[in-house]
Design an enzyme around this catalytic site. Structure first.
Site, PDB file in Angstrom:
ATOM      1  N   ASP A  64      77.173  -4.795 -60.413  1.00 17.28           N
ATOM      2  CA  ASP A  64      76.806  -4.421 -61.780  1.00 17.28           C
ATOM      3  C   ASP A  64      76.234  -3.010 -61.816  1.00 17.28           C
ATOM      4  O   ASP A  64      76.498  -2.250 -62.748  1.00 17.28           O
ATOM      5  CB  ASP A  64      75.812  -5.441 -62.346  1.00 17.28           C
ATOM      6  CG  ASP A  64      76.409  -6.834 -62.353  1.00 17.28           C
ATOM      7  OD1 ASP A  64      77.461  -7.015 -62.994  1.00 17.28           O
ATOM      8  OD2 ASP A  64      75.866  -7.722 -61.673  1.00 17.28           O
ATOM      9  N   GLU A  68      72.912 -18.937 -58.633  1.00 19.67           N
ATOM     10  CA  GLU A  68      73.420 -20.290 -58.924  1.00 19.67           C
ATOM     11  C   GLU A  68      74.430 -20.263 -60.072  1.00 19.67           C
ATOM     12  O   GLU A  68      75.477 -20.903 -60.012  1.00 19.67           O
ATOM     13  CB  GLU A  68      72.247 -21.194 -59.326  1.00 19.67           C
ATOM     14  CG  GLU A  68      71.270 -21.497 -58.194  1.00 19.67           C
ATOM     15  CD  GLU A  68      71.905 -22.355 -57.109  1.00 19.67           C
ATOM     16  OE1 GLU A  68      72.545 -23.363 -57.456  1.00 19.67           O
ATOM     17  OE2 GLU A  68      71.773 -22.009 -55.919  1.00 19.67           O
ATOM     18  N   GLU A  76      89.455  -3.218 -63.040  1.00 22.63           N
ATOM     19  CA  GLU A  76      90.504  -3.632 -62.113  1.00 22.63           C
ATOM     20  C   GLU A  76      90.320  -2.970 -60.753  1.00 22.63           C
ATOM     21  O   GLU A  76      90.472  -3.607 -59.715  1.00 22.63           O
ATOM     22  CB  GLU A  76      91.875  -3.290 -62.700  1.00 22.63           C
ATOM     23  CG  GLU A  76      92.280  -4.226 -63.817  1.00 22.63           C
ATOM     24  CD  GLU A  76      92.519  -5.651 -63.318  1.00 22.63           C
ATOM     25  OE1 GLU A  76      91.549  -6.442 -63.377  1.00 22.63           O
ATOM     26  OE2 GLU A  76      93.615  -5.955 -62.876  1.00 22.63           O
TER      27      GLU A  76
END
Ligand code: H2B
Length: 99
Positions: A88, A80, A54
């Site tokens: 990440d 795409e 969050e």
């Protein structure tokens, strides 16, 4: 809003910096499996990761059975059909810091 994908060199650096994570989904994601003492410990971990998610507005894909949590990190808004991004890398670092 598209997010830039990591270059192959940046993905290599990410995996080198976080050796417990593996490439997944043809290089479009990274994954790590965590094992805890019991379900309570696993759920505690998931709660902490949920708060990180969050804060970072970046959410894991995961699967839990009892004491095992399989976490996959990918950026839906990259490439795409999803890919790895700096988001990440940041989330992997944050998760590694709390286990
Ligand atoms: N999580 C992940 N894993 N990938 C995303 O692209 C993503 C996210 N995008 N969490 C965020 C939320 C986006 O949908 C909001 C609108 O910022």
């Amino acid at each position: 809003m598209p997010v830039p994908e990591l270059t192959p060199a940046e993905v290599s650096d990410l995996l080198a910096a976080h050796p417990d994570w593996s490439s997944a989904r043809d290089g479009k994601a990274i994954a790590r499996t965590f094992r805890f003492k019991d379900f309570s410990e696993a759920w505690g971990f998931m709660s902490r990761v949920a708060l990180l998610a969050e804060t970072q507005d970046h959410h894991p894909e995961w699967f839990n059975v009892y004491n095992r949590v399989e976490v996959t990190l990918t950026t839906h808004d990259a490439g795409e059909t999803g890919g790895l991004s700096a988001r990440d890398a940041r989330m992997a670092a944050a998760i590694d810091a709390i286990v």
